[in-house]
Design an enzyme around this catalytic site. Structure first.
Site, PDB file in Angstrom:
ATOM      1  N   GLU A 149     -81.156 -20.551  -1.596  1.00 49.07           N
ATOM      2  CA  GLU A 149     -80.558 -19.803  -0.496  1.00 49.07           C
ATOM      3  C   GLU A 149     -81.549 -19.528   0.634  1.00 49.07           C
ATOM      4  O   GLU A 149     -81.195 -18.876   1.618  1.00 49.07           O
ATOM      5  CB  GLU A 149     -79.978 -18.481  -1.014  1.00 49.07           C
ATOM      6  CG  GLU A 149     -78.937 -18.623  -2.106  1.00 49.07           C
ATOM      7  CD  GLU A 149     -77.668 -19.296  -1.620  1.00 49.07           C
ATOM      8  OE1 GLU A 149     -77.534 -19.529  -0.407  1.00 49.07           O
ATOM      9  OE2 GLU A 149     -76.791 -19.608  -2.450  1.00 49.07           O
ATOM     10  N   GLY A 206     -81.133   4.940  -1.635  1.00 49.15           N
ATOM     11  CA  GLY A 206     -81.625   5.092  -2.998  1.00 49.15           C
ATOM     12  C   GLY A 206     -80.618   5.722  -3.922  1.00 49.15           C
ATOM     13  O   GLY A 206     -79.541   5.176  -4.177  1.00 49.15           O
TER      14      GLY A 206
END
Length: 291
Positions: free
Chosen positions: A205, A7
């Protein structure tokens, strides 16, 4: 000792300066757990053996660990985050590392792809996208009627400390991948894209079917500017497999417009020698005659 961060301690995030004494071991790292938004600027990692969260792995010293413990509230009477040892995966192999878990209930929302950097980047209306495989070639965009979404080209980008692999196996051969590897680099085409283009790329993808996952990487642009960009990396990496001619041709055709002659020569040698693509030599001869 090692610490896995996911984070505010990641590169370009608010508290990354607390890792000034640390050494980056792996930019592509992962561990078991689910990621949620919290009430502040940082995410919450919840223990979950059925999910995988992505982040970065650093080698740290005791001084850095003390700073991290203080930041995460690990040593306070009512611990904010709980530090534990866990197995962290990297492209070099698994490593035992410290991980800070949220041990309380969470009222936040799940972070898509369990990747905070991707979550932060895709919140912007326009982002950089790094294409290093067939998406360098505009032909498929035109065929799929999405070429209008990929008109903002920024030119060549270089991704340092990665190599170009062909680790995604399909029935007709390999597909391109970026694999973390010190001392190598991958060149590609950089686009500025919007959310609509992102939706197309996720579908192309195979993001929702386990083909690739989005990731955020640092790129050097033509003018030596360092930028962050979204790209895609293979989830289930296998040994390099020779790609089919149509795919190798797309990489070569798209890359030849933007990438350095040295890099393109390396691509040609790979498709002629290392991963010999059937009829690729004939393809090169035809292109040469057209010039």
């Amino acid at each position: 000792m090692y610490v896995f961060v996911y984070g505010s301690l990641c590169k370009h995030q608010k508290n990354h300066d607390l890792l000034n004494e640390a050494v980056l071991y792996a930019e592509q790292a992962w561990t078991a757990g689910s990621l949620y938004t919290g009430s502040s600027y940082y995410p919450l990692l919840i223990k979950d053996d059925t999910a995988v969260t992505y982040g970065e792995l650093y080698e740290i010293n005791e001084n850095s660990l003390e700073h991290l413990d203080f930041l995460e509230g690990h040593t306070s009477k009512e611990a904010l985050f709980k530090r534990e040892s866990a197995l962290v995966g990297t492209e070099k192999g698994d490593v035992e590392a410290f991980v800070y878990y949220w041990p309380h209930a969470t009222g936040g929302t799940h972070v898509p792809f369990n990747d905070w950097k991707v979550h932060q980047m895709t919140a912007d209306p326009f982002i950089y996208y790094f294409a290093y495989g067939s998406c360098m070639d505009h032909v498929r965009f035109t065929e799929h009627k999405v070429d209008h979404l990929f008109t903002e080209l920024k030119g060549k980008g270089e991704l340092e400390h990665y190599r170009l692999g062909f680790s995604h196996h399909l029935s007709d051969g390999g597909r391109a991948d970026i694999i973390e590897d010190t001392g190598h680099s991958v060149e590609g085409v950089v686009y500025e894209i919007s959310e609509n283009a992102l939706e197309y790329l996720y579908q192309r993808e195979g993001v929702n079917t386990g083909g690739y996952r989005p990731t955020v990487v640092d790129l050097i642009l033509n003018d030596d500017t360092l930028v962050q960009a979204l790209s895609f990396t293979v989830l289930d990496k296998k040994d390099d497999l020779t790609p089919p001619l149509h795919y190798a041709s797309e990489i070569h055709r798209g890359g030849s417009k933007y990438l350095s002659p040295h890099y393109m020569t390396g691509i040609e040698q790979r498709f002629l020698n290392d991963l010999p693509v059937r009829d690729f030599y004939d393809y090169l001869q035809k292109r040469s005659r057209k010039k």
